[in-house]
Scaffold this motif. Structure first.
Motif, PDB file in Angstrom:
ATOM      1  N   ASP A 274     -16.829  -1.582  22.670  1.00 40.63           N
ATOM      2  CA  ASP A 274     -16.484  -0.212  23.056  1.00 40.63           C
ATOM      3  C   ASP A 274     -15.500   0.464  22.097  1.00 40.63           C
ATOM      4  O   ASP A 274     -14.855   1.429  22.457  1.00 40.63           O
TER       5      ASP A 274
ATOM      6  N   ASN B 259     -15.770  -7.072  22.440  1.00 43.81           N
ATOM      7  CA  ASN B 259     -15.672  -5.704  22.938  1.00 43.81           C
ATOM      8  C   ASN B 259     -16.458  -4.805  21.996  1.00 43.81           C
ATOM      9  O   ASN B 259     -16.151  -4.733  20.807  1.00 43.81           O
TER      10      ASN B 259
ATOM     11  N   LYS C  46     -10.988   3.754  21.054  1.00 41.46           N
ATOM     12  CA  LYS C  46     -12.082   3.595  22.017  1.00 41.46           C
ATOM     13  C   LYS C  46     -13.243   4.492  21.615  1.00 41.46           C
ATOM     14  O   LYS C  46     -13.038   5.613  21.148  1.00 41.46           O
ATOM     15  N   LYS C  47     -14.482   4.006  21.844  1.00 39.32           N
ATOM     16  CA  LYS C  47     -15.649   4.816  21.496  1.00 39.32           C
ATOM     17  C   LYS C  47     -15.610   6.194  22.163  1.00 39.32           C
ATOM     18  O   LYS C  47     -15.996   7.190  21.571  1.00 39.32           O
ATOM     19  N   ASP C  48     -15.122   6.223  23.402  1.00 35.06           N
ATOM     20  CA  ASP C  48     -15.055   7.495  24.126  1.00 35.06           C
ATOM     21  C   ASP C  48     -14.179   8.514  23.398  1.00 35.06           C
ATOM     22  O   ASP C  48     -14.342   9.712  23.560  1.00 35.06           O
TER      23      ASP C  48
END
Ligand code: ADP
Ligand code: ASP
Ligand code: MG
Length: 413
Positions: free
Chosen positions: A261, A259, A311-313
């Motif tokens: 992300d 992953n 999370k990157k977001d």
């Protein structure tokens, strides 16, 4: 007469020829004497284009209600086109948006959760011998606002529709032959898994195997819906996702996932006193930010370091919040980076085998790959490494745990 829900992903409906191919498969299933409801995604690339447009006009965080109105249009295109293609084969089909088919969700725009489905309308279409073609990924809240279920959400729509209709099983058609021991795009030696338990599939999906949205597998497990993941480009038998008691023997390690992300945040020099962790993680949780791995170092001279991933977001927001809290609690430094990857091995067989984690660390050491964080559960071991080393780590772990014949059955019974 069986009732089957089929879901076709973006690549499977990526152009007019592929939509006609899907129509032919649907008609074939109908002709075999089944009732068929079809859930479709947007044509490949469409959702990404819509998200990019939303950001171009609406900025990094576009208004969530309007974002959902926009991105849900991708699926609306596909349902109409597929219904037309089925008509072209001389059969009856009707398209339904999420709202039209009674897919009720909560109001959490961009990541809504399904609350209920009114199956009556769809069932009456199926009972009349027609095909129901349903838009995945979208629903409607109690006030009629359009909502979406998060990226990859059509898988969850399909399983939810299967549960509501009491379907015999749910077929997920995609661009690979099934669930593989790792992403076949990275490791050509990856092999298709014939049968996998819900439990392992939930771990694999949550650790990065994007072939099924994790929520769809949880939903299937809760409602006992068998999932058959298979290719829309050939007739091969795919992967069945099933309860554990229907699978006689498991692999020692079933899969390797990655992953890219996530991002990492480090708080250095935190005073090692009761309440420090609560001060750091309370504000993040209040802001709705999900923290994944957390490591606290042994304390030295009364201070410690806390490192965690998000999370990157959520990275920018999480970093700002942590910097603020870090200032308040007198931490020496708050920093982070987005150049990490989480690589994991997953397998029910690990429950009864000691030494899996240490073997994993040795494989990575032999590759000269440095491990930054570690997390384990009964059926997985995850490590965080530098993102540049992802492919190498995945290949080495796949070679060591799966290709090298670690696939002996390990069940006692
Ligand atoms: P769809 O558009 O049909 O929903 P996705 O792109 O969401 O398809 O999922 C299929 C992709 O998932 C495959 O093309 C593959 O590259 C990727 N993938 C990652 N891990 C795995 C895995 N363990 N098994 C199969 N596919 C995987
Ligand atoms: N079209 C949506 C997406 O790309 C939903 C899906 O394909 O499952 O995320
Ligand atoms: Mg998908």
């Amino acid at each position: 007469m069986a009732l089957i829900v089929q879901k076709y992903g973006g690549t499977s409906v990526g152009d007019p020829d592929r939509i006609r191919n899907v129509a032919a498969r649907v008609v074939e299933t109908l002709d075999a004497g089944n009732r068929v409801a079809v859930v479709v995604s947007a044509m490949s690339g469409e959702t990404n284009d819509l998200v990019a447009l939303a950001r171009e006009i609406g900025g990094e965080e576009p208004d969530p209600r309007e974002y959902d109105v926009l991105v849900s249009t991708g699926e609306q295109k596909t349902i109409a086109l597929l219904a037309m293609a089925i008509h072209g084969l001389g059969r009856r089909a009707r398209s339904f948006t999420g709202a039209q088919m009674g897919m009720r969700t909560d109001t959490a725009h961009t990541r809504a959760r399904i609350a209920s489905i009114d199956a009556k309308r769809i069932l009456s279409v199926l009972d009349s011998g027609a095909v129901a073609v349903i838009a995945g990924f979208q629903g409607v809240d109690d006030e009629g606002n359009i909502t979406t279920l998060g990226r990859g959400g059509s898988d969850t729509s399909a399983v939810a529709v299967a549960a509501a209709l009491g379907a015999d099983h749910c077929e997920i058609f995609t661009d690979v032959d099934g669930v593989f021991t790792t992403d076949p795009r990275i490791v050509p030696e990856a092999c298709k898994i014939d049968r996998i338990t819900y439990e392992e599939m939930i771990e694999m999906a949550s650790l990065g195997a994007k072939v099924l949205q994790i929520r769809s597998v949880r939903f299937a497990a809760r409602h006992h819906i068998p999932i058959h993941v298979r290719s829309s480009f050939n007739r091969n038998e795919g992967t069945w996702v099933l309860p554990e008691d229907e699978i006689m023997e498991g692999l020692f390690v079933s899969g390797v996932t990655y992953n890219r992300d996530e991002a990492k945040i480090r708080v250095r020099g935190v005073r090692d006193v009761p309440g420090a962790a609560a001060r750091i993680f309370g504000p993040l949780s209040n802001a709705g930010i999900v923290v994944d791995m957390i490591i606290q170092n042994l304390s030295q001279d009364g201070t410690t370091d806390v490192t965690f991933t998000v999370k990157k977001d959520d990275y920018r927001r999480a970093l700002n919040i942590t910097k603020e809290v870090g200032g308040e609690i007198g931490a020496e430094e708050v920093g982070g980076n987005e150049t990490i990857a989480k690589v994991s091995i997953v397998g029910l067989g690990m429950k009864d085998h000691a030494g899996v984690a240490s073997r994993m660390f040795q494989v990575l050491a032999d590759e000269g790959i440095n491990i930054q964080l570690i997390a384990t559960s009964e059926i997985k071991v995850s490590v965080v490494i530098d993102v540049a080393e992802t492919d190498r780590a995945v290949k080495a772990l796949h070679a060591a745990f799966i290709e090298a014949g670690a696939a002996e059955p390990v069940r006692e019974s």
